[in-house]
Scaffold this motif. Structure first.
Motif, PDB file in Angstrom:
ATOM      1  N   CYS A  37      37.391  95.555 141.732  1.00 38.93           N
ATOM      2  CA  CYS A  37      38.247  95.670 140.541  1.00 38.93           C
ATOM      3  C   CYS A  37      38.614  97.125 140.272  1.00 38.93           C
ATOM      4  O   CYS A  37      39.728  97.423 139.824  1.00 38.93           O
ATOM      5  CB  CYS A  37      37.544  95.068 139.330  1.00 38.93           C
ATOM      6  N   LEU A  38      37.672  98.041 140.543  1.00 35.72           N
ATOM      7  CA  LEU A  38      37.975  99.469 140.387  1.00 35.72           C
ATOM      8  C   LEU A  38      39.090  99.891 141.335  1.00 35.72           C
ATOM      9  O   LEU A  38      40.032 100.592 140.937  1.00 35.72           O
ATOM     10  CB  LEU A  38      36.712 100.288 140.649  1.00 35.72           C
ATOM     11  N   ALA A  39      38.998  99.463 142.593  1.00 38.33           N
ATOM     12  CA  ALA A  39      40.035  99.803 143.568  1.00 38.33           C
ATOM     13  C   ALA A  39      41.389  99.240 143.140  1.00 38.33           C
ATOM     14  O   ALA A  39      42.417  99.926 143.207  1.00 38.33           O
ATOM     15  CB  ALA A  39      39.649  99.278 144.947  1.00 38.33           C
ATOM     16  N   LEU A  56      38.832  98.314 132.186  1.00 42.00           N
ATOM     17  CA  LEU A  56      38.091  97.783 131.039  1.00 42.00           C
ATOM     18  C   LEU A  56      38.155  96.262 131.000  1.00 42.00           C
ATOM     19  O   LEU A  56      37.138  95.581 130.811  1.00 42.00           O
ATOM     20  CB  LEU A  56      38.659  98.376 129.748  1.00 42.00           C
ATOM     21  N   ALA A  57      39.358  95.712 131.181  1.00 36.03           N
ATOM     22  CA  ALA A  57      39.504  94.251 131.150  1.00 36.03           C
ATOM     23  C   ALA A  57      38.797  93.599 132.333  1.00 36.03           C
ATOM     24  O   ALA A  57      38.235  92.513 132.203  1.00 36.03           O
ATOM     25  CB  ALA A  57      40.988  93.879 131.144  1.00 36.03           C
ATOM     26  N   SER A  58      38.816  94.249 133.498  1.00 30.64           N
ATOM     27  CA  SER A  58      38.117  93.707 134.663  1.00 30.64           C
ATOM     28  C   SER A  58      36.616  93.654 134.412  1.00 30.64           C
ATOM     29  O   SER A  58      35.948  92.662 134.731  1.00 30.64           O
ATOM     30  CB  SER A  58      38.410  94.553 135.904  1.00 30.64           C
ATOM     31  N   LEU A  59      36.077  94.734 133.834  1.00 31.80           N
ATOM     32  CA  LEU A  59      34.651  94.776 133.508  1.00 31.80           C
ATOM     33  C   LEU A  59      34.295  93.676 132.505  1.00 31.80           C
ATOM     34  O   LEU A  59      33.309  92.939 132.686  1.00 31.80           O
ATOM     35  CB  LEU A  59      34.291  96.142 132.949  1.00 31.80           C
ATOM     36  N   ALA A  60      35.118  93.543 131.462  1.00 29.88           N
ATOM     37  CA  ALA A  60      34.872  92.506 130.465  1.00 29.88           C
ATOM     38  C   ALA A  60      34.977  91.114 131.083  1.00 29.88           C
ATOM     39  O   ALA A  60      34.160  90.227 130.807  1.00 29.88           O
ATOM     40  CB  ALA A  60      35.860  92.647 129.308  1.00 29.88           C
ATOM     41  N   GLY A  61      35.975  90.915 131.926  1.00 25.27           N
ATOM     42  CA  GLY A  61      36.156  89.612 132.560  1.00 25.27           C
ATOM     43  C   GLY A  61      34.997  89.239 133.459  1.00 25.27           C
ATOM     44  O   GLY A  61      34.550  88.083 133.474  1.00 25.27           O
ATOM     45  N   LEU A  62      34.484  90.215 134.238  1.00 26.37           N
ATOM     46  CA  LEU A  62      33.335  89.945 135.099  1.00 26.37           C
ATOM     47  C   LEU A  62      32.111  89.541 134.278  1.00 26.37           C
ATOM     48  O   LEU A  62      31.405  88.576 134.617  1.00 26.37           O
ATOM     49  CB  LEU A  62      33.007  91.184 135.940  1.00 26.37           C
TER      50      LEU A  62
END
Length: 302
Positions: free
Chosen positions: A36-38, A250-256
């Motif tokens: 997700c970071l990439a 941020l949204a990727s982290l929250a989604g995970l």
């Protein structure tokens, strides 16, 4: 013994932490976060230029257009990362170039020809996977497997991210000029076709990267939604690029985390997290609906 007990207690507390625990305990969560970071570093900036060029729906169409190439790669080699990547890139570039040629040589506009190509591509891709695969394979292609990213997939996402960042740095000025006044760029520089087709190539490879993590149906979400959300907060292009990247991460982290704790499908939850930030910004950001109306009404009263 006391030191060992203290360390054991501290580690247990970290593992019990709902925010850190999943990433400390499980390798698949760490790999998903790296993927997700990439994507956030590459797809979100591409999404900013996609929005500024008024091509957001084109991005959605292109995300579906890569499906038959990936499906043919699957047909030949199964769930092979290399085969599906090459097939997806080939299909995306074919649709982009083909729709452009149709638009330039017939009475159809580019949006119409692109819609026709992407509908044919989507139907063909779903048919190939459905006939030669099974429902699990179809779900893998459509919704991705961000929690199943392995080292080769991470290497691919990291490589695409690096290529995208370097390319955007080299093409930054022509891309900005093309967003503002493409006619002026064509008249004063030979960089116009390089910027146009180079951007389309970046769009395709980032959609392929998003396809491996989020699937063809969700890949464009991490491009369009962060850019649209950041637009409610900032106006300048530099902060817009940084803001979109931060929002995507941020949204990727929250989604995970939400998908892990709730045991929900990860890709839709990530896109819904992006959508939640978009809706909140739409209402509350400095350039959102509520904040926009106040200066306008006071100006009218003055």
């Amino acid at each position: 013994m006391n030191d060992a007990a203290t360390l054991s207690t501290g580690w247990s507390l970290l593992l019990a932490n709902p925010l850190l625990g999943p990433f400390l305990e499980f390798g698949f969560m760490r790999r998903a976060l790296l993927g997700c970071l990439a994507l956030s570093l590459s797809a979100a900036p591409v999404g900013v230029f996609l929005m500024l060029r008024r091509m957001s729906l084109t991005g959605d169409a292109m995300a579906h257009a890569i499906l038959p190439g990936a499906a043919i790669g699957y047909l030949v080699s199964g769930l092979s990362l290399a085969a599906m990547t090459v097939g997806g890139i080939a299909a995306g570039l074919t649709v982009a170039v083909g729709s452009g040629l149709v638009a330039r040589n017939t009475v159809l506009r580019e949006d119409t020809s692109l819609a026709a190509f992407y509908l044919l591509s989507l139907a063909l891709g779903v048919l190939i996977v459905s006939v030669r695969g099974n429902s699990v394979d179809l779900l893998h292609v459509l919704f991705g497997t961000v929690l199943a990213l392995d080292d080769p997939a991470l290497a691919l996402l990291g490589g695409i991210s690096a290529v995208t960042l370097v390319s955007l740095a080299l093409l930054y000025r022509p891309l900005v000029l093309e967003c503002l006044d493409p006619g002026f760029l064509r008249s004063v520089s030979g960089w116009s076709p390089v910027a146009h087709y180079g951007f389309l190539a970046l769009l395709v490879i980032n959609l392929v990267a998003g396809f491996h993590a989020l699937g063809t149906l969700m890949a464009v979400g991490i491009m369009v939604l962060p850019a649209a959300t950041a637009r409610f907060w900032v106006r300048r292009i530099g902060p817009l690029l940084l803001g979109a990247t931060a929002i995507a991460l941020l949204a990727s982290l929250a989604g995970l985390l939400i998908s892990y704790h709730a045991d929900w499908p990860t890709s839709p939850v990530i896109v819904l997290s992006l959508g939640t930030l978009y809706l909140a910004s739409l209402l509350l950001a400095p350039h959102g609906v509520l904040r926009q109306q106040r200066p306008a009404s006071s100006h009218l009263r003055a």
